[in-house]
Write a protein that holds these residues in place. Structure first.
Motif, PDB file in Angstrom:
ATOM      1  N   GLU A 306      -1.323  -7.563  -9.948  1.00 43.41           N
ATOM      2  CA  GLU A 306      -1.471  -8.858  -9.834  1.00 43.41           C
ATOM      3  C   GLU A 306      -0.975 -10.097 -10.234  1.00 43.41           C
ATOM      4  O   GLU A 306      -0.420 -10.884  -9.843  1.00 43.41           O
ATOM      5  N   ASP A 406       2.012   3.836  11.192  1.00 46.15           N
ATOM      6  CA  ASP A 406       1.102   3.576   9.886  1.00 46.15           C
ATOM      7  C   ASP A 406       1.447   4.266   8.655  1.00 46.15           C
ATOM      8  O   ASP A 406       1.270   3.655   7.484  1.00 46.15           O
ATOM      9  N   GLN A 408       3.902   3.334   6.825  1.00 48.80           N
ATOM     10  CA  GLN A 408       4.455   2.071   5.599  1.00 48.80           C
ATOM     11  C   GLN A 408       3.348   1.372   5.918  1.00 48.80           C
ATOM     12  O   GLN A 408       3.173   0.801   5.057  1.00 48.80           O
ATOM     13  N   LYS A 409       2.294   1.344   6.791  1.00 51.85           N
ATOM     14  CA  LYS A 409       0.916   0.026   6.533  1.00 51.85           C
ATOM     15  C   LYS A 409       0.215   1.475   5.490  1.00 51.85           C
ATOM     16  O   LYS A 409      -0.211   0.536   4.931  1.00 51.85           O
ATOM     17  N   PHE A 411       0.452   2.008   2.541  1.00 43.69           N
ATOM     18  CA  PHE A 411       1.299   1.836   1.307  1.00 43.69           C
ATOM     19  C   PHE A 411       0.720   0.794   0.986  1.00 43.69           C
ATOM     20  O   PHE A 411       1.089  -0.106  -0.123  1.00 43.69           O
ATOM     21  N   GLU A 412       0.465  -0.362   1.595  1.00 45.19           N
ATOM     22  CA  GLU A 412       0.061  -1.843   1.657  1.00 45.19           C
ATOM     23  C   GLU A 412      -1.857  -1.782   1.111  1.00 45.19           C
ATOM     24  O   GLU A 412      -2.320  -0.882   1.521  1.00 45.19           O
ATOM     25  N   PRO A 413      -1.729  -2.403  -0.115  1.00 43.57           N
ATOM     26  CA  PRO A 413      -3.174  -3.068  -0.578  1.00 43.57           C
ATOM     27  C   PRO A 413      -4.329  -2.668   0.322  1.00 43.57           C
ATOM     28  O   PRO A 413      -3.997  -3.455   1.481  1.00 43.57           O
ATOM     29  N   GLU A 415      -5.499  -1.161   3.192  1.00 45.55           N
ATOM     30  CA  GLU A 415      -5.170  -0.388   3.876  1.00 45.55           C
ATOM     31  C   GLU A 415      -4.653   0.568   4.248  1.00 45.55           C
ATOM     32  O   GLU A 415      -4.107   1.731   3.307  1.00 45.55           O
ATOM     33  N   THR A 433      -0.992   2.576  -2.731  1.00 44.05           N
ATOM     34  CA  THR A 433      -0.010   1.801  -3.122  1.00 44.05           C
ATOM     35  C   THR A 433       0.296   1.554  -4.980  1.00 44.05           C
ATOM     36  O   THR A 433       1.059   1.254  -4.798  1.00 44.05           O
ATOM     37  N   ARG A 436       2.447   4.342  -5.324  1.00 43.23           N
ATOM     38  CA  ARG A 436       4.181   3.848  -4.711  1.00 43.23           C
ATOM     39  C   ARG A 436       4.737   2.918  -5.849  1.00 43.23           C
ATOM     40  O   ARG A 436       5.440   3.275  -6.320  1.00 43.23           O
TER      41      ARG A 436
END
Length: 700
Positions: A306, A406, A408-409, A411-413, A415, A433, A436
């Motif tokens: 962050e 999903d 690519q989804k 790899f999102e925080p 998700e 996340t 990667r």
């Protein structure tokens, strides 16, 4: 020019320079009067703030007196006389339109335009023809003047050749007329091209300025209406800060009990009195504690992600040993779920590589954890290939798979994608996340292939350069039995009594004189009476913090003592790592015993005394030569040959399974299992095979 050519006689020719000055001086107001100021006065006078001392030019940004400034409509600002003279891109927009009769405003091209085309609309082609005519006529007049001047000079010099000179001048005039026509046409086309480019540039500039003004209006409107949004943003930022503080605090609270679990697991793993059947369980507890420690470190990684700062360590480590440990840790979990687990190393793997072992461990744990978690039946395959300094990690499962939408989804925080199974799957949605991101920072990439209902395949490619000139293998805690030289004193300073007891149990068997206190004040009192060779300081303590205690120790009480800062708050250590120069090294809880003995050896400059495998070989030779008692008998020759063959190919898992089978067959074989198992744990296959060869040679 007429006077200078001698037209009015030699006396008048001498006054040609004065006549030129008088003609120019008189022509300026005459032209202004004839053209009504079009070629003289640019505009009507306008006030530019005569009350102020100076004004700034919008072109050169220099300050001038107001009398030397004018409003420029092309640049929409004040412009100085010098910039107004030099700038030719404005197109003289400030010129006042005029007409011959004073009634009809016309374009500012020329008097010729006014007289010939003022009563009808001029088409584009006529405009081009008009410009060509003007340019061509100007060139013809110039050429005619030059040739006439040359003709007059020639006839004065050679009066008898007047006819020949006239013929040459006439032919030269027509020749230059053709050249002037082509030149005039090129000038007209070049001017049109320049004007078009300038108009397009001005148009784009106007659009850009309009867009900027629109953005400014929009921004002003947003600022007026964003009071509530700003307040909500501040509330969200405060909540995010509170969340980060909570994560840091809970991580510290989790590290304290985990430190005791991992520490005593290492102590029990090093205890030779523990039965071999329990040793494997202890190692499972130890590896699970290390896994939990890495998960806790993931909380810190979230804060680092962050804040946009995530750093890697470059160190030498045994990559094969690390991968074996990861495989053993998840093999048990897969077996508990009834899954098959297959681990293979492909390619010629170096023993020691450069990289961040902690991050690599975290990547492998995240991938294997997801594979085992989302697989309900079938198997999980863990393959690692090494080639050209790159390691390719592949984890294949036969789980529920991932939908194409999903891929690519996931790899999102936070998700996790859609789960097709009936049982809910726990998790925060941060594993992939972070994985990667770590792979990207380590100079690699990650791909995923998945088919819903059939399984998924994750491939990670990482840069792990081989340590060609690797440092000597560092001592492992399980191999250390003591050290050479006089007995050293270690002072442990920590308000957690469980930590003090655990560290005492680790260090006292190694030959150290260990004493523990619970505060910085007690540490200073003990250090004054009997300075310790090494002080292990906690940071957060009641009264005096670890940083303050280290400063007093270094400056006055015990300047010769080595200081090791030990804390469960890794964030505080990183924040103040470079701010204080009073400590020698830092370590985070939970304590890794292997790293601890390595740091102590560096700080105290001691040489460890190892538990030599030669003693085990000597014991095997003694047993083989003197005969075995009933309680220390050997397995069959075929069993020993199988163990030796597994050691020759380095099949660690096969050896351990074989040793467990021998221990289950008979308690008489446990001495052999306890003898060989430590060699397998540190991958010392040469001594392992040497020990078995000695036993085989002594077996009838």
């Amino acid at each position: 020019m007429l006077l200078f050519s001698g037209t009015f006689g030699p006396v008048a020719a001498g006054a040609a320079g004065f006549a030129g000055f008088v003609v120019a001086f008189a022509a300026a107001p005459a032209i202004a009067w004839a053209t009504r100021g079009r070629h003289y006065l640019a505009r009507e006078p306008s006030p530019v703030g005569l009350g102020s001392t100076t004004k700034t030019c919008c072109i050169c940004q220099y300050a001038f007196e107001p009398e030397d400034m004018a409003n420029c409509p092309a640049y929409d600002g004040l412009i100085c006389s010098l910039c107004c003279t030099l700038d030719a891109r404005c197109g003289d927009r400030c010129k006042v339109p005029f007409s011959v009769d004073g009634a009809l405003p016309v374009r500012r091209d020329s008097i010729l335009q006014t007289s010939l085309w003022s009563n009808r609309q001029v088409s584009k082609s006529n405009q081009r023809a008009r410009r060509f005519s003007k340019t061509f006529l100007s060139l013809i007049l110039m050429i005619a003047g030059v040739i006439a001047f040359a003709y007059m000079q020639g006839t004065l010099t050679y009066p008898d050749e007047r006819s020949a000179i006239w013929t040459v001048a006439w032919h030269m005039f027509w020749l230059f007329t053709i050249i002037a026509a082509m030149s005039a046409w090129m000038i007209v086309l070049a001017r049109e091209s320049r004007m078009l480019a300038q108009e397009e540039s001005e148009r784009q500039t106007t659009l850009l300025m309009e867009e900027i003004e629109a953005h400014e209006r929009t921004d002003a409107a947003l600022q007026q209406s964003n009071g509530k949004l700003l307040e909500a943003k501040e509330i969200a930022e405060r909540a995010n800060t509170a969340k980060s503080r909570y994560m840091i605090g809970i991580r510290h609270e989790l590290r304290s009990p985990l430190n005791a679990v991992l520490g005593y697991a290492q102590v029990l793993d090093n205890d030779p009195t523990i039965p071999i059947r329990r040793r494997h369980a202890i190692r499972t507890v130890r590896r699970s504690a290390e896994h939990m420690s890495s998960l806790i470190d993931g909380l810190l990684d979230i804060s680092k992600i962050e804040s946009g700062r995530l750093y890697l360590e470059r160190e030498e480590f045994d990559v094969i040993e690390l991968l074996e440990q990861m495989a053993d840790m998840f093999r048990l979990e897969a077996k508990t779920k009834g899954l098959g687990f297959y681990f293979t190393l492909q390619g010629k793997f170096p023993r020691v590589v450069y990289g961040d072992a902690k991050r690599l461990r975290q990547i492998v744990i995240n991938l294997l954890s997801n594979a085992v978690k989302f697989t309900q039946k079938g198997d999980v395959t863990f393959r690692v290939r090494y080639r050209d300094m790159f390691a390719e990690i592949e984890v294949v499962d036969t789980g529920s798979g991932i939908h194409a939408d999903d891929l690519q989804k996931v790899f999102e925080p936070f998700e996790r994608g859609r789960h097709t199974g009936s049982n809910p799957i726990s998790g925060t949605g941060l594993g992939l996340t972070i994985t990667r991101l770590l792979i990207s920072v380590m100079g690699g990439d990650m791909t995923v292939d998945s088919t819903p209902g059939k399984g998924s395949s994750f491939r990670a490619r990482l840069l792990l350069s081989e340590a060609t000139y690797a440092s000597p293998r560092l001592s492992a805690y399980s191999q250390v039995s003591g050290y050479e030289g006089p007995r050293r004193r270690i002072l442990i300073v920590d308000d957690d009594k469980a930590h003090c007891e655990m560290m005492t149990d680790i260090l006292e068997p190694l030959g150290f004189n260990v004493r523990s206190v619970n505060s910085g004040v007690e540490c200073l009192v003990v250090a004054r009476e009997n300075p310790a060779d090494l002080v292990m300081l906690d940071i957060a303590m009641p009264g005096m913090s670890g940083w303050e205690t280290a400063k007093v120790l270094r400056e006055s009480v015990a300047p010769q003592s080595r200081i090791m800062v030990v804390s469960g708050n890794a964030f505080e250590i990183e924040a103040f790592r470079g701010s204080f120069g009073y400590h020698n090294t830092v370590m985070t809880k939970p304590i890794d015993a292997n790293a601890l003995v390595q740091e102590i050896a560096k700080l105290l400059e001691i040489e460890w005394r190892m538990r030599g495998v030669e003693a085990g070989i000597a014991e095997a030779e003694r047993q083989a030569s003197s005969g075995l008692s009933a309680s220390r008998r050997l397995p069959s020759r075929a069993e020993l040959a199988d163990l030796s063959r597994l050691g020759e190919i380095g099949y660690v898992r096969g050896i351990r399974d074989k040793l467990i089978d021998l221990g289950n067959q008979s308690a008489d074989y446990l001495w052999l299992v306890e003898l060989l198992e430590p060699m397998v744990g540190r991958l010392d296959f040469p001594r392992y095979t040497a020990t078995l060869s000695t036993l085989l040679d002594g077996e009838p």
